[in-house]
Design a protein around this motif. Sequence first.
Motif, PDB file in Angstrom:
ATOM      1  N   LYS A 151      -6.175  12.302   3.262  1.00 42.94           N
ATOM      2  CA  LYS A 151      -5.368  11.087   3.274  1.00 42.94           C
ATOM      3  C   LYS A 151      -6.010  10.069   2.329  1.00 42.94           C
ATOM      4  N   GLU A 183       0.600   5.332   0.649  1.00 48.56           N
ATOM      5  CA  GLU A 183      -0.266   6.314   1.306  1.00 48.56           C
ATOM      6  C   GLU A 183       0.107   7.717   0.848  1.00 48.56           C
ATOM      7  N   ASP A 213       5.285   6.420   1.438  1.00 48.70           N
ATOM      8  CA  ASP A 213       4.515   7.344   2.272  1.00 48.70           C
ATOM      9  C   ASP A 213       4.732   8.741   1.701  1.00 48.70           C
ATOM     10  N   GLU A 254      -0.806  11.634   1.846  1.00 46.68           N
ATOM     11  CA  GLU A 254      -1.499  12.544   2.753  1.00 46.68           C
ATOM     12  C   GLU A 254      -0.891  13.927   2.662  1.00 46.68           C
ATOM     13  N   GLU A 297      -5.138   6.167   0.124  1.00 45.11           N
ATOM     14  CA  GLU A 297      -4.218   5.044  -0.004  1.00 45.11           C
ATOM     15  C   GLU A 297      -4.639   4.168  -1.176  1.00 45.11           C
ATOM     16  N   VAL A 345       0.832  -1.197   0.000  1.00 45.84           N
ATOM     17  CA  VAL A 345       0.000   0.000   0.000  1.00 45.84           C
ATOM     18  C   VAL A 345       0.869   1.250   0.000  1.00 45.84           C
TER      19      VAL A 345
END
Length: 384
Positions: free
Chosen positions: A61, A23, A91, A25, A63, A21
Motif C-alpha cells: 500500500k 492511494e 483509490d 494498493e 499513498e 491523497v
Amino acid sequence: MKKLLLALPFLLFWACSQKEVAEIEGEIVNANGKVLYLDKLHTSSTELMDSVVIGDNGRFKLEVEVTQPDFYLLRLSNGKLITLLLEPKEDVLMHIKGPEMSKDYIVEGSKGSKLVKQITDTLNNTKAKLASIRKELNEKKSDPNYSSISQNLLAEYVETLQNQRKFSVDFVMKNATSLSSYMALYQKLDDKTFTLNENDDIQYVKIVASSMRALYPEHEYTKAILHNYKTLENNLSNLKIKQLIQEKGASFPDITLPNTKNKEVSLSSFDGKFVILSYWASQDANSRKQNSTLSKIYKKYKNKGLEIYQVSVDQNEDQWKEAIKKDGLKWTNVCELENGSAMAVRNFNVQQIPANYLISRQGEIVGKNLYGLALEEKVADYVK
C-alpha cells in the motif's frame, strides 16, 4: 457564539490538514520482501514520493499527495516499472502478476492509468511483432523462395507500422483532454523513430497542447508541450520556406540514412539530378539481379546527371557491405541496420523487394517499379 469562536480554530486546522491523497494498493506475485518505490515523473527527472517493503502475502500500500493529474512510476529495485497516471483522491487497486511488472498487470480505480496501460500494451505488441518479422526475415535468407517470402513479410511489416500509427492518431483524438495523450504523442518504436513522425502530425501536438493549456495552464507538461509545439512549428515553417526557395514542388518525402561509412546522406542532396531510388536486400536473388541492370544503366548515364540512391532493408552489416563489394556498386548505398530502414520503407509504401522509384530533375516521381529494359528506356527518356 462563544462556542463557535472556540471551535473555529479547530475547524480551520482540520480543513488545512486535508490533502488530496491518492492511494495505491494491491499485490505483486513472487515479490515478497522486495522494496517497491513510487516516483513522480517530471518532464526531465523523477522524484521519490513513497516506498514500502512488500509483505509475505505480496501485498503493498502506497499513498501520495496529488493535486492535479500527473505521471508516476511504480518500480522495484530490479528496475522493472509501471507508469501510472494518477488524479486526486483516486483509490487504485492493482494486481501485478510477477516482478516483470509492466508485462502483466491489472489496474482499476484510475481511468488515466488504464489509458496508459492501453497505449503501452499496444506499443509493446507492435514492437514484438516487428521484431518477430525481422527475425523471420533473417532466418529465411537461405530459403530458395526468399524473394517471395521477403515481399510478404515486408508488406506485413509496413502494415504493422501503419496500424500502430492509426492507433496513436485515434487515441489522441479520442483522449485529447487526458494527460495520457501527451504520452501517446511521444511514444517511440526505437531510439530514433516516433510512432507519430510525419510533418502533418504537428496538428495532433496542437490539439493536445490546446487542451492542456485550457485545463492545466500551469502544469509542467503543458509548458513542455507548448514549447515543443513552437519548436515543431518553427521547423516546419523553415522547411516550407526552404522548399519555396528551391521551388522544387517535390512529390515525395525525404530520406536520411547512414551510408557504409556511417555518414548520413539525404535523398534530397541529389536535387537537380535524375535519381533512381532503389530498395533491395543483400540476400535476395532478384535484388542482386537488379543490381546488374542498375550497374549497366549507371555506367551509361552517370555522366549525364543520373544518380542512384539505394536503400537496403538488411540488418546484417557484413552481408550488406559484402554484397555491395561483390556487385561493384559505385553509387550511394544507405541502410538503418537496427530496423531494416523501416521508416524509409514505410514512407514510400514499399510492398516488395526489389522496388524502385524514378525521380525527375524537377523532383517529381515519374516511374515506379520498372525493371530491365523498361527501366533503362525510362531513364533514357529523361537523361539525355
